[in-house]
Design a protein around this motif. Sequence first.
Motif, PDB file in Angstrom:
ATOM      1  N   HIS A 204     -18.535  -1.040  -2.782  1.00 52.27           N
ATOM      2  CA  HIS A 204     -17.496  -0.523  -3.684  1.00 52.27           C
ATOM      3  C   HIS A 204     -17.709  -0.986  -5.125  1.00 52.27           C
ATOM      4  O   HIS A 204     -16.928  -0.636  -6.009  1.00 52.27           O
ATOM      5  CB  HIS A 204     -16.119  -0.975  -3.179  1.00 52.27           C
ATOM      6  CG  HIS A 204     -14.975  -0.299  -3.845  1.00 52.27           C
ATOM      7  ND1 HIS A 204     -14.807   1.086  -3.865  1.00 52.27           N
ATOM      8  CD2 HIS A 204     -13.909  -0.798  -4.536  1.00 52.27           C
ATOM      9  CE1 HIS A 204     -13.715   1.394  -4.537  1.00 52.27           C
ATOM     10  NE2 HIS A 204     -13.140   0.277  -4.945  1.00 52.27           N
ATOM     11  N   GLY A 205     -18.732  -1.798  -5.346  1.00 54.53           N
ATOM     12  CA  GLY A 205     -19.044  -2.239  -6.708  1.00 54.53           C
ATOM     13  C   GLY A 205     -18.355  -3.509  -7.144  1.00 54.53           C
ATOM     14  O   GLY A 205     -18.362  -3.833  -8.337  1.00 54.53           O
ATOM     15  N   VAL A 206     -17.786  -4.275  -6.197  1.00 52.46           N
ATOM     16  CA  VAL A 206     -17.124  -5.525  -6.551  1.00 52.46           C
ATOM     17  C   VAL A 206     -18.165  -6.635  -6.645  1.00 52.46           C
ATOM     18  O   VAL A 206     -18.983  -6.808  -5.734  1.00 52.46           O
ATOM     19  CB  VAL A 206     -16.054  -5.899  -5.503  1.00 52.46           C
ATOM     20  CG1 VAL A 206     -15.345  -7.194  -5.901  1.00 52.46           C
ATOM     21  CG2 VAL A 206     -15.049  -4.771  -5.334  1.00 52.46           C
ATOM     22  N   ALA A 207     -18.160  -7.396  -7.758  1.00 50.91           N
ATOM     23  CA  ALA A 207     -19.126  -8.479  -7.949  1.00 50.91           C
ATOM     24  C   ALA A 207     -18.925  -9.545  -6.878  1.00 50.91           C
ATOM     25  O   ALA A 207     -17.782  -9.934  -6.586  1.00 50.91           O
ATOM     26  CB  ALA A 207     -18.961  -9.101  -9.328  1.00 50.91           C
ATOM     27  N   PRO A 208     -20.020 -10.057  -6.265  1.00 53.39           N
ATOM     28  CA  PRO A 208     -19.886 -11.044  -5.182  1.00 53.39           C
ATOM     29  C   PRO A 208     -19.102 -12.286  -5.579  1.00 53.39           C
ATOM     30  O   PRO A 208     -18.231 -12.743  -4.839  1.00 53.39           O
ATOM     31  CB  PRO A 208     -21.342 -11.393  -4.848  1.00 53.39           C
ATOM     32  CG  PRO A 208     -22.128 -10.195  -5.259  1.00 53.39           C
ATOM     33  CD  PRO A 208     -21.425  -9.657  -6.467  1.00 53.39           C
TER      34      PRO A 208
ATOM     35  N   THR B 286      -6.853   0.424  -5.404  1.00 54.39           N
ATOM     36  CA  THR B 286      -6.230   0.251  -4.087  1.00 54.39           C
ATOM     37  C   THR B 286      -7.198  -0.334  -3.071  1.00 54.39           C
ATOM     38  O   THR B 286      -6.863  -1.275  -2.331  1.00 54.39           O
ATOM     39  CB  THR B 286      -5.691   1.599  -3.570  1.00 54.39           C
ATOM     40  OG1 THR B 286      -4.749   2.119  -4.507  1.00 54.39           O
ATOM     41  CG2 THR B 286      -5.006   1.406  -2.212  1.00 54.39           C
ATOM     42  N   LYS B 287      -8.433   0.196  -3.012  1.00 56.05           N
ATOM     43  CA  LYS B 287      -9.396  -0.279  -2.022  1.00 56.05           C
ATOM     44  C   LYS B 287      -9.777  -1.731  -2.276  1.00 56.05           C
ATOM     45  O   LYS B 287      -9.875  -2.532  -1.339  1.00 56.05           O
ATOM     46  CB  LYS B 287     -10.643   0.595  -2.030  1.00 56.05           C
ATOM     47  CG  LYS B 287     -11.630   0.232  -0.920  1.00 56.05           C
ATOM     48  CD  LYS B 287     -12.771   1.229  -0.830  1.00 56.05           C
ATOM     49  CE  LYS B 287     -13.701   0.892   0.330  1.00 56.05           C
ATOM     50  NZ  LYS B 287     -14.810   1.877   0.459  1.00 56.05           N
ATOM     51  N   THR B 288      -9.964  -2.084  -3.557  1.00 53.93           N
ATOM     52  CA  THR B 288     -10.327  -3.463  -3.887  1.00 53.93           C
ATOM     53  C   THR B 288      -9.217  -4.426  -3.503  1.00 53.93           C
ATOM     54  O   THR B 288      -9.476  -5.499  -2.946  1.00 53.93           O
ATOM     55  CB  THR B 288     -10.628  -3.594  -5.389  1.00 53.93           C
ATOM     56  OG1 THR B 288     -11.701  -2.712  -5.745  1.00 53.93           O
ATOM     57  CG2 THR B 288     -11.025  -5.016  -5.750  1.00 53.93           C
ATOM     58  N   VAL B 289      -7.975  -4.052  -3.770  1.00 57.00           N
ATOM     59  CA  VAL B 289      -6.842  -4.909  -3.419  1.00 57.00           C
ATOM     60  C   VAL B 289      -6.758  -5.098  -1.910  1.00 57.00           C
ATOM     61  O   VAL B 289      -6.531  -6.215  -1.413  1.00 57.00           O
ATOM     62  CB  VAL B 289      -5.525  -4.320  -3.967  1.00 57.00           C
ATOM     63  CG1 VAL B 289      -4.317  -5.079  -3.411  1.00 57.00           C
ATOM     64  CG2 VAL B 289      -5.517  -4.361  -5.489  1.00 57.00           C
ATOM     65  N   VAL B 290      -6.955  -4.022  -1.155  1.00 58.00           N
ATOM     66  CA  VAL B 290      -6.922  -4.117   0.310  1.00 58.00           C
ATOM     67  C   VAL B 290      -8.030  -5.041   0.808  1.00 58.00           C
ATOM     68  O   VAL B 290      -7.809  -5.898   1.683  1.00 58.00           O
ATOM     69  CB  VAL B 290      -7.058  -2.718   0.943  1.00 58.00           C
ATOM     70  CG1 VAL B 290      -7.267  -2.829   2.459  1.00 58.00           C
ATOM     71  CG2 VAL B 290      -5.823  -1.877   0.651  1.00 58.00           C
ATOM     72  N   LEU B 291      -9.241  -4.892   0.251  1.00 50.73           N
ATOM     73  CA  LEU B 291     -10.359  -5.743   0.665  1.00 50.73           C
ATOM     74  C   LEU B 291     -10.096  -7.207   0.324  1.00 50.73           C
ATOM     75  O   LEU B 291     -10.378  -8.100   1.131  1.00 50.73           O
ATOM     76  CB  LEU B 291     -11.648  -5.280  -0.007  1.00 50.73           C
ATOM     77  CG  LEU B 291     -12.252  -3.971   0.516  1.00 50.73           C
ATOM     78  CD1 LEU B 291     -13.392  -3.506  -0.403  1.00 50.73           C
ATOM     79  CD2 LEU B 291     -12.762  -4.141   1.939  1.00 50.73           C
ATOM     80  N   LEU B 292      -9.550  -7.468  -0.861  1.00 55.02           N
ATOM     81  CA  LEU B 292      -9.245  -8.842  -1.264  1.00 55.02           C
ATOM     82  C   LEU B 292      -8.189  -9.468  -0.360  1.00 55.02           C
ATOM     83  O   LEU B 292      -8.321 -10.619   0.063  1.00 55.02           O
ATOM     84  CB  LEU B 292      -8.777  -8.873  -2.721  1.00 55.02           C
ATOM     85  CG  LEU B 292      -9.849  -8.759  -3.802  1.00 55.02           C
ATOM     86  CD1 LEU B 292      -9.202  -8.603  -5.171  1.00 55.02           C
ATOM     87  CD2 LEU B 292     -10.754  -9.984  -3.788  1.00 55.02           C
ATOM     88  N   CYS B 293      -7.140  -8.711  -0.065  1.00 48.97           N
ATOM     89  CA  CYS B 293      -6.075  -9.248   0.801  1.00 48.97           C
ATOM     90  C   CYS B 293      -6.607  -9.523   2.203  1.00 48.97           C
ATOM     91  O   CYS B 293      -6.285 -10.558   2.807  1.00 48.97           O
ATOM     92  CB  CYS B 293      -4.907  -8.270   0.849  1.00 48.97           C
ATOM     93  SG  CYS B 293      -3.974  -8.135  -0.690  1.00 48.97           S
ATOM     94  N   ALA B 294      -7.423  -8.603   2.716  1.00 49.32           N
ATOM     95  CA  ALA B 294      -7.993  -8.807   4.052  1.00 49.32           C
ATOM     96  C   ALA B 294      -8.919 -10.010   4.072  1.00 49.32           C
ATOM     97  O   ALA B 294      -8.885 -10.821   5.012  1.00 49.32           O
ATOM     98  CB  ALA B 294      -8.739  -7.546   4.489  1.00 49.32           C
TER      99      ALA B 294
END
Length: 303
Positions: free
Chosen positions: A37-41, A220-228
Amino acid sequence: MLDLQAVPNRVVTLLVLIGAAICLGMTTTLAKLAGNHGVAPAGFVFWSLAGATLVLLIHAVRNGQRPKVSLRHLEYYLIAGLVSAAGPNLIFFSAIPVVGAAYVSFILSLPPLLTYLGALALGMERFDAWRFSAVLAALTGTGWLAAGQLGTPNMPAFWIVFPILGPVLLSIGNLYRSLRWPAAASPVALTPGMTGAAVLLIGLAGSGQSRFQLAIALDTKTVVLLCAQAALFAAQFLLLFILQRRGGPVFLSLLGGVAAIFAVPVAIFLLGEPRPQYMLPSVVGIATGVIILAARRAQSRPA
């Protein structure tokens, strides 16, 4: 209703191991999804660990077990946070976009050998031929896996070898946490201290360093991934401390191997990653080591 007091200690310990392993395996999957999704590690590790720390701190306070802040405890938080959370996760999450979640999940099975050898050197374990053969089997399986990855076209050798530093740090952490466990401290109190220290260390490393990109764009997708990921980190590290107390550092080091059993099929069948070369001998070696170590521990401890 199930009476947990009637459940043998080894069964409870095994269930804790499996629970922690599932959490660990899922973190590699979510890291892969975040990378796609392009989120920096570094940013993903930083913010998800921060969320986990908040969850763990609230849990500790609600249970009347606030983390202590003496010099002894601060030393423990910082060193454990470096070698058990910040360092390994930065290495693994940076490597996953290059070598894949399946490879990283496999090398998580390496800590049993390193932890056992370290425990022998420090006098924490006595030499046992069966356990030594078990960790050699796990190492052989990991070696087959690395050899297969090195033979992959256009695969940078650095990214095959560099992730192995993660298991080295994890093994050091397994031993350190046992040796330096503060007197009378509970897992609930120690866990947020360690993850909070890891957040601080990553934040310091990321300040002014372009290669540690901590800022991430929220959707939305980044927030869901972070929370999970935050929830998984919170459960994983809390179970890790409980397992450390119940099973000791060598049994704890089986965590990565069990996680690989769960995470590798997910990476191949759900994330669409190619099946690693020499997968069968790798699985045989790793599974053999895990089974022997687990069996020897069961024989050496009372139910």
